[in-house]
Design an enzyme around this catalytic site. Structure first.
Site, PDB file in Angstrom:
ATOM      1  N   LYS A  71       0.809  -1.227   0.000  1.00  0.00           N
ATOM      2  CA  LYS A  71       0.000   0.000   0.000  1.00  0.00           C
ATOM      3  C   LYS A  71       0.845   1.282   0.000  1.00  0.00           C
ATOM      4  CE  LYS A  71      -4.405  -1.155   2.138  1.00  0.00           C
ATOM      5  NZ  LYS A  71      -5.242  -0.884   3.300  1.00  0.00           N
ATOM      6  N   ASP A 107     -10.345   3.807   2.139  1.00  0.00           N
ATOM      7  CA  ASP A 107     -10.617   3.220   3.465  1.00  0.00           C
ATOM      8  C   ASP A 107     -11.365   4.182   4.401  1.00  0.00           C
ATOM      9  OD1 ASP A 107      -9.583   0.695   3.056  1.00  0.00           O
ATOM     10  OD2 ASP A 107      -7.606   1.167   3.873  1.00  0.00           O
TER      11      ASP A 107
HETATM   12  P1  NAP Z   1      -0.705  -1.152  11.449  1.00  0.00           P
HETATM   13  O1  NAP Z   1      -0.213  -0.212  10.410  1.00  0.00           O
HETATM   14  O2  NAP Z   1       0.121  -2.297  11.896  1.00  0.00           O
HETATM   15  O3  NAP Z   1      -1.095  -0.228  12.708  1.00  0.00           O
HETATM   16  C1  NAP Z   1      -1.509  -0.746  13.941  1.00  0.00           C
HETATM   17  C2  NAP Z   1      -0.949   0.146  15.041  1.00  0.00           C
HETATM   18  O4  NAP Z   1      -1.446  -0.303  16.306  1.00  0.00           O
HETATM   19  C3  NAP Z   1       0.577   0.102  15.128  1.00  0.00           C
HETATM   20  O5  NAP Z   1       1.053   1.427  15.243  1.00  0.00           O
HETATM   21  C4  NAP Z   1       0.809  -0.689  16.406  1.00  0.00           C
HETATM   22  O6  NAP Z   1       2.006  -0.335  17.041  1.00  0.00           O
HETATM   23  C5  NAP Z   1      -0.371  -0.258  17.232  1.00  0.00           C
HETATM   24  N1  NAP Z   1      -0.651  -1.149  18.348  1.00  0.00           N
HETATM   25  C6  NAP Z   1      -0.460  -2.488  18.436  1.00  0.00           C
HETATM   26  N2  NAP Z   1      -0.896  -2.922  19.637  1.00  0.00           N
HETATM   27  C7  NAP Z   1      -1.370  -1.859  20.320  1.00  0.00           C
HETATM   28  C8  NAP Z   1      -1.938  -1.682  21.607  1.00  0.00           C
HETATM   29  N3  NAP Z   1      -2.116  -2.689  22.463  1.00  0.00           N
HETATM   30  N4  NAP Z   1      -2.317  -0.428  21.962  1.00  0.00           N
HETATM   31  C9  NAP Z   1      -2.121   0.613  21.132  1.00  0.00           C
HETATM   32  N5  NAP Z   1      -1.570   0.503  19.899  1.00  0.00           N
HETATM   33  C10 NAP Z   1      -1.208  -0.724  19.500  1.00  0.00           C
HETATM   34  O7  NAP Z   1      -2.082  -1.806  10.999  1.00  0.00           O
HETATM   35  P2  NAP Z   1      -3.224  -1.141  10.069  1.00  0.00           P
HETATM   36  O8  NAP Z   1      -2.931  -1.435   8.650  1.00  0.00           O
HETATM   37  O9  NAP Z   1      -3.436   0.259  10.506  1.00  0.00           O
HETATM   38  O10 NAP Z   1      -4.460  -2.045  10.467  1.00  0.00           O
HETATM   39  C11 NAP Z   1      -4.988  -2.037  11.780  1.00  0.00           C
HETATM   40  C12 NAP Z   1      -6.183  -2.983  11.846  1.00  0.00           C
HETATM   41  O11 NAP Z   1      -7.202  -2.506  10.984  1.00  0.00           O
HETATM   42  C13 NAP Z   1      -5.846  -4.414  11.386  1.00  0.00           C
HETATM   43  O12 NAP Z   1      -6.485  -5.309  12.224  1.00  0.00           O
HETATM   44  C14 NAP Z   1      -6.455  -4.491  10.003  1.00  0.00           C
HETATM   45  O13 NAP Z   1      -6.884  -5.803   9.709  1.00  0.00           O
HETATM   46  C15 NAP Z   1      -7.653  -3.556  10.147  1.00  0.00           C
HETATM   47  N6  NAP Z   1      -8.067  -2.974   8.859  1.00  0.00           N
HETATM   48  C16 NAP Z   1      -9.351  -3.209   8.457  1.00  0.00           C
HETATM   49  C17 NAP Z   1      -9.808  -2.685   7.262  1.00  0.00           C
HETATM   50  C18 NAP Z   1     -11.232  -2.945   6.834  1.00  0.00           C
HETATM   51  O14 NAP Z   1     -11.582  -2.680   5.677  1.00  0.00           O
HETATM   52  N7  NAP Z   1     -12.065  -3.430   7.710  1.00  0.00           N
HETATM   53  C19 NAP Z   1      -8.948  -1.902   6.465  1.00  0.00           C
HETATM   54  C20 NAP Z   1      -7.636  -1.675   6.910  1.00  0.00           C
HETATM   55  C21 NAP Z   1      -7.219  -2.233   8.115  1.00  0.00           C
HETATM   56  P3  NAP Z   1       3.329  -1.172  16.687  1.00  0.00           P
HETATM   57  O15 NAP Z   1       3.620  -0.913  15.245  1.00  0.00           O
HETATM   58  O16 NAP Z   1       4.321  -0.599  17.630  1.00  0.00           O
HETATM   59  O17 NAP Z   1       2.976  -2.607  16.943  1.00  0.00           O
END
Ligand code: NAP
Length: 274
Positions: A71, A107
């Site tokens: 992405k 998104d």
């Molecule tokens: P990402 O880039 O990995 O971001 C997640 C963030 O959460 C990271 O900064 C991570 O920190 C942080 N984190 C992890 N554990 C935490 C905690 N206990 N408390 C606070 N922060 C925490 O992931 P993303 O792409 O944004 O996606 C996030 C979620 O959204 C995923 O589950 C994904 O499947 C979902 N999503 C859904 C859709 C949909 O269409 N439904 C679309 C996009 C994403 P670290 O990097 O330090 O671990």
């Protein structure tokens, strides 16, 4: 669906892609609309991303969906990035416009459409987003102006502070970043999990402990322990299935110029999940 010499092709690129629900969702919509389009998924290893985008040009695909891990990495290979995708720092949809490839990110708008469809109104609510990655950036772009207030919490605090600073620059909104989750959690009307916690239900802790009376959102589109715990407390709960659906609806409209049948797409998603 009959594939002919005139069929237009849209593709998903990611690594891996075999699990994706998007081909089923988009092909169901193309078929219902009577459009001579098809949607296929290509597993593209990171080292071959540049070649894959060159292939999109050479084969004159109508567009792309882009998923993990491409992405962000795809952006330098495109001709134009719209302002929202530039803010998010990630592209999930590419559209061929003449000879140019234009990057979008549906998104955030997809998330807002999913709330609207459920009758969930951020206006007047204090919203807390937990996690400050790509998904949080996409939804915060809208929540920071639609909600009464927005706060961001991430274990990686500098990451949340960078997002807050970008929201201040681009959207003109002050977004607090608490040091501890407990500072913002009790007073929040709506709390959204934008971390991957819950994807491994046996192992992951809850991203936060919901309180009675809160609206609890989870961007994960399958049921998680957080969603179950919030439902047990009588909270209004939503998951990421609506966001997945509506980002797809918006992408399809960008490729075809027509509003696709979202009910058909939702049914295809549900069938895929079964
Ligand atoms: P990402 O880039 O990995 O971001 C997640 C963030 O959460 C990271 O900064 C991570 O920190 C942080 N984190 C992890 N554990 C935490 C905690 N206990 N408390 C606070 N922060 C925490 O992931 P993303 O792409 O944004 O996606 C996030 C979620 O959204 C995923 O589950 C994904 O499947 C979902 N999503 C859904 C859709 C949909 O269409 N439904 C679309 C996009 C994403 P670290 O990097 O330090 O671990």
């Amino acid at each position: 669906m009959t594939i002919s010499g005139k069929t237009r092709v849209v593709a998903l690129i990611g690594h891996p892609v075999a699990h994706s629900l998007s081909p089923g969702m988009h092909n169901a919509a193309f078929e219902r609309m009577g459009l001579d389009y098809c949607y296929v998924a290509f597993d593209v290893p990171p080292a071959l991303l540049r070649d894959a985008v060159a292939g999109v040009r050479a084969l004159e695909l109508e567009g792309l969906n882009v998923t993990v891990p491409h992405k962000e990495a795809v952006m330098p290979f495109l001709d134009t990035i719209d302002s929202e995708a530039a803010f998010i720092g990630a592209v999930n949809t590419v559209v061929k416009q003449g000879a140019k490839l234009v990057g979008h990110n549906t998104d955030g708008r997809g998330f807002m459409r999913s709330l609207g469809e459920k009758g969930i109104e951020p206006a007047g609510k204090k919203v807390l987003v937990v996690g400050a990655g790509g998904a949080a950036r996409a939804i915060s772009y809208y929540l920071c102006v639609e909600a009464a207030s927005l706060a961001l919490f991430d274990l990686d605090r500098p990451k949340a502070e960078r997002l807050a600073a970008d929201l201040k620059d681009v959207r003109g909104v002050e977004v607090p970043v608490p040091e501890r989750l407990e500072e913002s959690l009790p007073g929040a009307d709506m709390v959204i999990n934008a971390t991957p916690l819950g994807l491994h239900p046996g192992e992951d802790p809850l991203p936060f402990s919901p309180r009675e009376g809160q609206v609890v959102g989870d961007l994960i589109y399958v049921e998680t322990p957080l969603q179950r715990e919030a439902a047990r407390l009588g909270c209004e709960v939503f998951n990421g299935l609506g966001m997945l659906l509506w980002q797809g609806v918006l992408a399809s409209a960008l490729w075809t110029g027509r509003e696709p049948p979202h009910d058909v797409m939702l049914r295809a998603l549900r069938e895929g999940l079964r």
